[in-house]
Scaffold this active site. Structure first.
Site, short mmCIF file in Angstrom:
data_model
loop_
_atom_site.label_atom_id
_atom_site.label_comp_id
_atom_site.label_asym_id
_atom_site.label_seq_id
_atom_site.Cartn_x
_atom_site.Cartn_y
_atom_site.Cartn_z
N GLY A 38 0.75 -1.26 0.00
CA GLY A 38 0.00 0.00 0.00
C GLY A 38 0.77 1.30 0.00
O GLY A 38 0.34 2.26 0.62
N GLY B 147 9.47 2.00 6.26
CA GLY B 147 8.83 2.23 4.96
C GLY B 147 7.61 3.12 5.08
O GLY B 147 7.46 4.12 4.35
N THR C 248 7.99 -1.31 15.15
CA THR C 248 8.63 -2.44 14.48
C THR C 248 9.22 -3.39 15.52
O THR C 248 9.75 -2.94 16.54
CB THR C 248 9.77 -2.01 13.52
OG1 THR C 248 10.52 -3.18 13.16
CG2 THR C 248 10.74 -1.02 14.14
N ILE C 249 9.14 -4.67 15.23
CA ILE C 249 9.80 -5.62 16.12
C ILE C 249 11.32 -5.51 15.98
O ILE C 249 12.06 -5.93 16.86
CB ILE C 249 9.37 -7.09 15.84
CG1 ILE C 249 9.76 -7.54 14.44
CG2 ILE C 249 7.89 -7.27 16.09
CD1 ILE C 249 9.72 -9.04 14.24
N ASP C 250 11.78 -4.95 14.84
CA ASP C 250 13.23 -4.92 14.55
C ASP C 250 13.99 -3.91 15.41
O ASP C 250 15.21 -4.01 15.53
CB ASP C 250 13.48 -4.58 13.08
CG ASP C 250 12.78 -5.52 12.13
OD1 ASP C 250 12.47 -6.65 12.54
OD2 ASP C 250 12.53 -5.12 10.97
N GLN D 43 7.42 -14.40 15.56
CA GLN D 43 7.97 -13.25 16.30
C GLN D 43 7.08 -12.01 16.19
O GLN D 43 7.22 -11.06 16.95
CB GLN D 43 9.37 -12.90 15.77
CG GLN D 43 10.39 -13.95 16.08
CD GLN D 43 11.60 -13.88 15.15
OE1 GLN D 43 12.61 -13.28 15.46
NE2 GLN D 43 11.49 -14.51 13.98
#
Ligand code: F6P
EC number: 2.7.1.11
Length: 360
Positions: free
Chosen positions: A76, A117, A138-140, A286
């Site tokens: 999207g 993003g 974000t999990i990151d 995760q």
């Protein structure tokens, strides 16, 4: 402030529903402001029924739920939306339509909850005078300008539990168990879960590794009476001199991702050390599940702060947490430098001091 909207974009993270709930509760109760929900990220602005009222009733009971009640579309990006045409993935620019529909809603603010993003898209929209406020997700844990993102703590918990479980079976069977973890180009999940779970080898993108170093560690452990090892490897980890292309959310929306660096590490160790190895790719587990209390609180604070920032006219900015305090900064600043594990920082140094092999 009379009417705001909220959307969630990119890969989901535990805590998204806590943000949505906090935004609706704060806006309705503290500001008597109407909230609209946008379905499936920016796609909601161009799909029928994609924007709808979000009431206190709608957010009841969602605090402990993983995922996002609003949905999140990977294709999207309004400036480069991916669609299938005649079986081919094509990219189209829908930004003019999205912005026109958005303006027609006469929003005082659009709260965009997303990772790298989605927040870049938010910034582009802000430059086109759309009143956008960003919330990092974000999990990151790889977004600049904030010391931690919600979703990370839950992901680390899930990964640590996996390491704990692998430990017992590794020991029983005298095997080297390799666990591949997410994080894209950042090693935070792997480093933290590896430390928390007592991994013997931790491989992260920020520290390129050498296979010989891994073999040495496995052999050393064998010599010392531990014929099993646990290797936590980040999906973006790579041997020195080689790079790994990690699929990004939305990169190839119609193509499934296949095996990665975990498999390569297991094959190399098996061949060189003559040991049995097994690989586990923890994958999207995760991203799922109920957020930890830490993530619930963080997400709630950020959601409420986003409403306050919107009311104060802080458009083109992102809420953040630094030194435990809620702050905000321009999206452009937050996105300029992504967060990465500091290879010389305290956490890595601590791991080395404990005798954990970082592969270099
Ligand atoms: O950014 C979050 C994340 O889960 C990364 O850790 C991972 O590389 C990527 O998203 C996976 O994306 P997708 O959901 O498109 O498979």
């Amino acid at each position: 402030m009379k009417r705001i909207a909220i959307l969630t974009g990119g890969g989901d993270a535990p805590g998204l529903n806590a943000v949505i709930r906090a935004v609706v509760k704060t806006a309705c109760q503290e500001y008597a402001c109407e909230v609209l929900g946008v379905k499936d990220g920016f796609d909601g602005f161009i799909t029928p029924g994609g924007v709808f009222p979000l009431t206190l009733q709608d957010v009841r009971g969602i605090l402990p739920r993983g995922g996002t009640i609003l949905g999140a579309a990977n294709r999207g990006n309004p400036f480069a939306r991916k669609v299938l045409r005649d079986g081919q993935e094509v990219v189209e620019d829908t930004s003019v339509q999205v912005i026109a529909n958005l303006r027609a809603l006469e929003l005082d603010a659009l709260i965009v909850v997303g990772g790298d993003g989605t927040l870049h898209i938010a910034q582009e929209l802000a430059e086109l005078n759309v009143p956008v406020v960003g919330v990092p997700k974000t999990i990151d844990n790889d977004i600049g300008g904030t010391e931690v993102t919600f979703g990370f703590d839950t992901a680390v918990n899930t990964a640590t539990e996996a390491i704990d479980k692998l430990h017992t079976t590794a020991e029983s069977h005298h095997r080297v168990m390799v666990l591949e973890l997410m994080g894209r180009d950042a090693g935070f999940i792997t480093l933290h879960a590896g430390l928390a779970g007592g991994a013997d080898i931790i491989l992260i993108p920020e520290i390129p590794f050498r296979y010989e170093t891994l073999y040495q560690k496995v052999e050393d452990r064998k010599q010392r009476g531990s014929p099993f090892s646990i290797v936590a490897v980040a999906e973006g980890a790579h041997p020195a001199g080689e790079s790994v292309v990690v699929a990004r959310a939305g990169d190839s929306v119609y193509v499934p991702r296949l095996g990665g660096i975990g498999q390569a590490v297991a094959e190399h160790i098996a061949a060189a050390c003559r040991v049995e190895t097994r690989v586990t790719v923890l994958g999207h587990l995760q991203r799922g599940g109920s957020p930890t209390p830490f993530d619930r609180v963080l997400a709630t604070r950020l959601g409420a702060a986003a409403v306050r920032l919107a009311d104060a006219g802080g458009f083109g900015r992102m809420v953040a947490i630094n030194g435990g305090r809620i702050t905000d900064l321009p999206l452009s600043e937050a996105l300029a430098v992504p967060r990465r594990v500091d290879p010389h920082g305290d956490t890595v140094r601590t791991a080395r001091g404990l005798g954990i092999c970082l592969g270099d």
